[in-house]
Design a protein around this motif. Structure first.
Motif, short mmCIF file in Angstrom:
data_model
loop_
_atom_site.label_atom_id
_atom_site.label_comp_id
_atom_site.label_asym_id
_atom_site.label_seq_id
_atom_site.Cartn_x
_atom_site.Cartn_y
_atom_site.Cartn_z
N THR A 103 24.52 -2.49 12.19
CA THR A 103 25.13 -3.58 11.43
C THR A 103 26.62 -3.72 11.73
N ASN A 104 27.29 -2.65 12.10
CA ASN A 104 28.72 -2.74 12.39
C ASN A 104 29.00 -3.52 13.67
N LYS A 105 28.01 -3.65 14.52
CA LYS A 105 28.19 -4.50 15.69
C LYS A 105 28.34 -5.97 15.27
N GLN A 106 27.70 -6.33 14.14
CA GLN A 106 27.88 -7.69 13.63
C GLN A 106 29.32 -7.91 13.18
N ILE A 107 29.90 -6.89 12.56
CA ILE A 107 31.29 -6.96 12.14
C ILE A 107 32.19 -7.18 13.35
N LEU A 108 31.99 -6.38 14.39
CA LEU A 108 32.83 -6.48 15.58
C LEU A 108 32.69 -7.83 16.27
N ALA A 109 31.48 -8.32 16.39
CA ALA A 109 31.26 -9.60 17.05
C ALA A 109 31.99 -10.72 16.32
#
Length: 289
Positions: A103-109
């Motif tokens: 889910t943190n990849k969504q934050i980064l994107a």
């Protein structure tokens, strides 16, 4: 990178224990806040935010952000100067043998597609402590340079470290577009702002007040307590801090948020009782003039 002294800040997990205190602290400092919650229409979890004058004035807005949905933060982050990421996306998924928080990849994107200049991540002192107390006793100094031994850590500590490093790598790869700082608090206690926040340590304190005994932690570790209001103040203080130029040294953007208080769970009742006695003590009589 220059401090984020004014502007708009998104807070993930804004209805949570730490996140909601971050929201109030930001509002008090004059920031505009985009509160990211799982379901904005859930009055049981967002009603206390809607009751604030800041919500009525538009200084605070509340947004439904299910972290499992791709691109869910894109619109919210589009006008933000910074993000305070307190939401816990769950324990790490395992892909190709490497653990990371999907889910943190969504934050980064969403950050990479936005004007966000700083990310403040709520990590944990668990990312600095050794679960093996013998190792901790052999090396009792815990600070920003220390990482939990991966051979002797639980999945929670491992996921926090992996997430820290994921965010650091993304910030470095951004070429200075945004930077990242980590808050690593201990066992967080303090006033709840909504009934649904009675979980974790707050729930255990409540059980003690109801006369229910609490067993000591299996490994004998005490609580290393910190007030949630101090944790929120630290998050916001990092928004206001200039970051060093050049390549950061190891652990330079990690901040341990702990007091020197070490409270064993089986002693909590004694401390609570002493505090209640002080609160219930009658005020001294006023002298007649």
């Amino acid at each position: 990178m220059p401090a984020v002294l004014t502007g708009t800040v998104a807070v993930t997990g804004a209805a949570g224990f730490v996140g909601s205190h971050c929201v109030l602290t930001l509002l008090d400092k004059g920031y505009k806040v985009r509160a990211c919650v799982r379901e904005a229409s859930d009055e049981s979890k967002t009603g206390f935010l809607r009751a604030t004058p800041a919500f009525a004035s538009g200084q605070l807005t509340i947004h439904s952000c299910d972290m499992s949905i791709v691109g869910v933060f894109d619109t919210v982050f589009a006008d933000c100067d910074a993000v305070i990421h307190t939401a816990d996306g769950g324990y790490p998924a395992v892909t190709s043998g490497k653990e990371y928080r999907v889910t943190n990849k969504q934050i980064l994107a969403s950050i990479e597609a936005s004007p966000v200049r700083r990310l403040i991540y709520t990590s944990s002192d668990e990312a600095m402590l050794d679960g093996n107390l013998a190792l901790l006793e052999a090396n009792p100094i815990v600070d920003h340079r220390r990482y939990t031994n991966p051979a002797d850590s639980n999945s929670y500590a491992t996921s926090k470290i992996e997430t820290e490093r994921m965010f650091e790598a993304a910030a470095a790869a951004s070429g200075g577009k945004f930077d990242v700082m980590h808050c690593n608090p201990g066992d967080i206690i303090g006033p709840i702002l909504s009934a649904h926040q009675v979980t974790g340590f707050q729930e255990e304190v409540g059980e003690l007040l109801q006369g229910k005994p609490l067993a000591q932690h299996a490994n004998g570790r005490p609580w290393m307590t910190v007030d949630v209001r101090d944790v929120a103040a630290a998050h916001v203080a990092l928004l206001m801090a200039d970051t060093p130029t050049g390549s950061p040294k190891a652990g330079q953007h990690r901040f341990l948020l702990d007091t020197n208080d070490k409270v064993f769970r089986d002693d909590l009742g004694k401390h609570i009782n002493a505090a209640l006695v002080r609160l219930r003590a009658p005020s001294p009589p006023c002298a007649l003039r």
